[in-house]
Write a protein that holds these residues in place. Sequence first.
Motif, mmCIF file in Angstrom:
data_model
loop_
_atom_site.group_PDB
_atom_site.id
_atom_site.type_symbol
_atom_site.label_atom_id
_atom_site.label_comp_id
_atom_site.label_asym_id
_atom_site.label_seq_id
_atom_site.Cartn_x
_atom_site.Cartn_y
_atom_site.Cartn_z
ATOM 1 N N THR A 5 0.835 -1.208 0.000
ATOM 2 C CA THR A 5 0.000 0.000 0.000
ATOM 3 C C THR A 5 0.869 1.257 0.000
ATOM 4 N N ASN A 6 2.182 1.110 -0.234
ATOM 5 C CA ASN A 6 3.099 2.255 -0.258
ATOM 6 C C ASN A 6 3.230 2.812 -1.676
ATOM 7 N N ASP A 7 3.131 4.118 -1.795
ATOM 8 C CA ASP A 7 3.289 4.789 -3.088
ATOM 9 C C ASP A 7 4.711 4.587 -3.610
ATOM 10 N N LYS A 8 4.839 4.208 -4.894
ATOM 11 C CA LYS A 8 6.166 3.988 -5.473
ATOM 12 C C LYS A 8 7.005 5.262 -5.496
ATOM 13 N N ASN A 9 6.369 6.421 -5.494
ATOM 14 C CA ASN A 9 7.119 7.679 -5.528
ATOM 15 C C ASN A 9 7.935 7.911 -4.260
ATOM 16 N N TYR A 10 7.573 7.193 -3.192
ATOM 17 C CA TYR A 10 8.348 7.287 -1.966
ATOM 18 C C TYR A 10 9.796 6.867 -2.210
ATOM 19 N N LEU A 11 10.009 5.978 -3.157
ATOM 20 C CA LEU A 11 11.360 5.509 -3.471
ATOM 21 C C LEU A 11 12.120 6.482 -4.359
ATOM 22 N N TYR A 12 11.419 7.318 -5.108
ATOM 23 C CA TYR A 12 12.058 8.208 -6.072
ATOM 24 C C TYR A 12 12.496 9.531 -5.464
ATOM 25 N N GLU A 13 11.647 10.121 -4.645
ATOM 26 C CA GLU A 13 11.832 11.514 -4.283
ATOM 27 C C GLU A 13 12.597 11.732 -2.988
ATOM 28 N N LEU A 14 12.949 10.652 -2.309
ATOM 29 C CA LEU A 14 13.699 10.774 -1.067
ATOM 30 C C LEU A 14 15.129 10.339 -1.292
ATOM 31 N N ASN A 15 16.053 11.007 -0.580
ATOM 32 C CA ASN A 15 17.459 10.633 -0.740
ATOM 33 C C ASN A 15 17.772 9.421 0.125
ATOM 34 N N ASN A 16 18.964 8.880 -0.014
ATOM 35 C CA ASN A 16 19.334 7.650 0.683
ATOM 36 C C ASN A 16 20.201 7.921 1.908
ATOM 37 N N GLY A 17 20.318 9.180 2.320
ATOM 38 C CA GLY A 17 21.263 9.471 3.383
ATOM 39 C C GLY A 17 20.662 9.605 4.761
ATOM 40 N N PHE B 29 9.754 -4.010 2.132
ATOM 41 C CA PHE B 29 8.872 -2.869 1.912
ATOM 42 C C PHE B 29 8.156 -3.071 0.577
ATOM 43 N N LEU B 30 6.822 -3.094 0.594
ATOM 44 C CA LEU B 30 6.049 -3.381 -0.608
ATOM 45 C C LEU B 30 5.362 -2.119 -1.119
ATOM 46 N N THR B 31 5.590 -1.774 -2.389
ATOM 47 C CA THR B 31 4.857 -0.680 -3.016
ATOM 48 C C THR B 31 3.592 -1.242 -3.650
ATOM 49 N N THR B 32 2.760 -0.345 -4.153
ATOM 50 C CA THR B 32 1.523 -0.784 -4.815
ATOM 51 C C THR B 32 1.812 -1.565 -6.089
ATOM 52 N N LYS B 33 3.061 -1.559 -6.557
ATOM 53 C CA LYS B 33 3.465 -2.322 -7.734
ATOM 54 C C LYS B 33 4.034 -3.698 -7.373
ATOM 55 N N ASP B 34 4.121 -4.006 -6.088
ATOM 56 C CA ASP B 34 4.745 -5.245 -5.633
ATOM 57 C C ASP B 34 3.709 -6.158 -4.995
ATOM 58 N N SER B 35 3.844 -7.462 -5.237
ATOM 59 C CA SER B 35 2.941 -8.430 -4.630
ATOM 60 C C SER B 35 3.666 -9.758 -4.479
ATOM 61 N N LEU B 36 3.054 -10.677 -3.748
ATOM 62 C CA LEU B 36 3.655 -11.999 -3.579
ATOM 63 C C LEU B 36 2.587 -13.008 -3.189
ATOM 64 N N TRP B 37 2.870 -14.276 -3.533
ATOM 65 C CA TRP B 37 2.123 -15.422 -3.041
ATOM 66 C C TRP B 37 3.034 -16.198 -2.106
ATOM 67 N N GLU B 38 2.478 -16.705 -1.021
ATOM 68 C CA GLU B 38 3.253 -17.519 -0.085
ATOM 69 C C GLU B 38 2.505 -18.794 0.245
ATOM 70 N N VAL B 39 3.224 -19.923 0.280
ATOM 71 C CA VAL B 39 2.660 -21.179 0.744
ATOM 72 C C VAL B 39 3.666 -21.840 1.680
ATOM 73 N N ASP B 40 3.186 -22.343 2.811
ATOM 74 C CA ASP B 40 4.034 -22.976 3.824
ATOM 75 C C ASP B 40 3.409 -24.301 4.242
ATOM 76 N N PHE B 41 4.274 -25.266 4.545
ATOM 77 C CA PHE B 41 3.826 -26.543 5.081
ATOM 78 C C PHE B 41 4.753 -26.916 6.223
ATOM 79 N N ASN B 42 4.211 -26.961 7.441
ATOM 80 C CA ASN B 42 5.006 -27.200 8.643
ATOM 81 C C ASN B 42 4.477 -28.421 9.379
ATOM 82 N N SER B 43 5.384 -29.310 9.792
ATOM 83 C CA SER B 43 4.997 -30.552 10.465
ATOM 84 C C SER B 43 5.716 -30.676 11.800
#
Length: 500
Positions: free
Chosen positions: A405-417, A430-444
């Motif tokens: 749910t993070n705006d991708k522009n957060y990565l562009y307009e801020l410096n790294n210092g 950190f996931l932007t609105t352009k990022d997604s994932l599927w996860e599957v786990d099996f624990n015994s």
Amino acid sequence: MKKFGVLGLVAFLLVASASLSFGMEMKAKGYWWIEAQMKQGWDFLDKGAATAEDKTFNIEQKMRQQFHFIASENLRGVLDTQIGSANWGNGLFGIGAGRSGNLTGTGSLTAGNGNIMLRQGYVEFRWPSTLTNFKVGFQTLTLPAAFGGGSAILDDQIAAAVVSAPITDNVSVLAGYARALDSNSNYATTAGNLTGSGTATDIVFAAVPVSFKGATITPFAAYANAGANTRGVGSGAPSLDGFAGPNSSSGQGLRAYWGGLAASVTALENFKFMADFNYGKATYNNPSATNGKGGRQGFLFDIAVDYTGLSMMTPEVFFTYSSGENGNSSKDGTSERMPVVGTPQNWTVGSFFFGERLELGGSINNTAGYTSNTLGYWAAGISLKNITLFDKLSHDINLLYARGTNDKNYLYELNNGGAGNVQNAKYGGFLTTKDSLWEVDFNSRYKIYDELTLLVYTGYINADFDKDVWGDSNVTNAADIKQYGSKNAYKVGVGLNYFF
């Protein structure tokens, strides 16, 4: 010196045991945990990246011991210690990760050097002729939560004084004070201590559990005040991942508050409903910030439903949402992620990307840092818990989908210092609105004995992170992401748990 420390602890326990003859009872409990894990792709970069291929095999070990010194049913002291966890091969039994005092660390939440780590050390007593209970000292403190295993705001070992008491048969109250950080210490590794005010972070909190037949609802609130030198000279709480934002700098104080509600309902036969709402706001003591703004504010809510009518398993569906950075925060405004104290130890969904309470090295974001990465997402999933088809053997299966749910522009307009800029937004967590994932786990889990469990677990994450968004951003490894991302992640592990 470490050997002398261990011998000192043994001598202390022998003296404590000798005191049993004077009417005090001592009880011990804890666990030994040994685990081997193969993992690959946890940086989500493809083979050949300049940072080298992320494929490892490690064996880890952790030992935790808790001692209860019981004078009566109304008075006890608790000492909880831990050795590890760390990898096999780190020197001669060098698996320690103790807490060390220094003016550049984060106070009681700092992992430092030494074999033995103090997890808890407190006195608990009931006021005479009442039901009012006090717990004073270094202890595990968590704000109320119905789902996820613990609070997403505060769930850590911390120095605190807590009082709880029933008001009626259905209503009770819990309140307290905690000092989360203090740069003044008599065991500082640097010369001298700070003087003056602004050297500590203090928290006050309260919760009011209300219980009826088939339902428990707990509203809560907390307030924190942090000085500009709470971590050290010119290092305040806004430099911590859980408080950092676009306008934060290391030498700032802050004021923060949180409020929320945890609810659990079992009134409907064969169903259990759980829900949480958390909101928090932190304001920096920085009137010269851009547009007079500075700080972070945000929320997290979750809802889950368990079906309890089956004897061989418990199916669960869940949904959780946390606010993320928007266009305002990308332009040096207020961060839209909820402020967090420390690194919550137990909150998770699934058992891989968001963390895993039951494994030593089972999570990508246990290492990367929950507060610095994962806030700003929504996730939905299904779990089949405690599948038991054969005696002593049980399984858990998790399937979930998550998107940022993070705006991708957060990565562009801020410096790294500076603190709170894109160093607070790491690829693969950190996931932007352009990022997604599927996860599957099996624990015994297989119980060799009632106290000894064999654990076998697997996990897979199918990642779809936008390499163009991240590759054109200001994060440190943007060039590698542009060339090699994104890659899926795997884990396979085997563990032995001895609980006593």
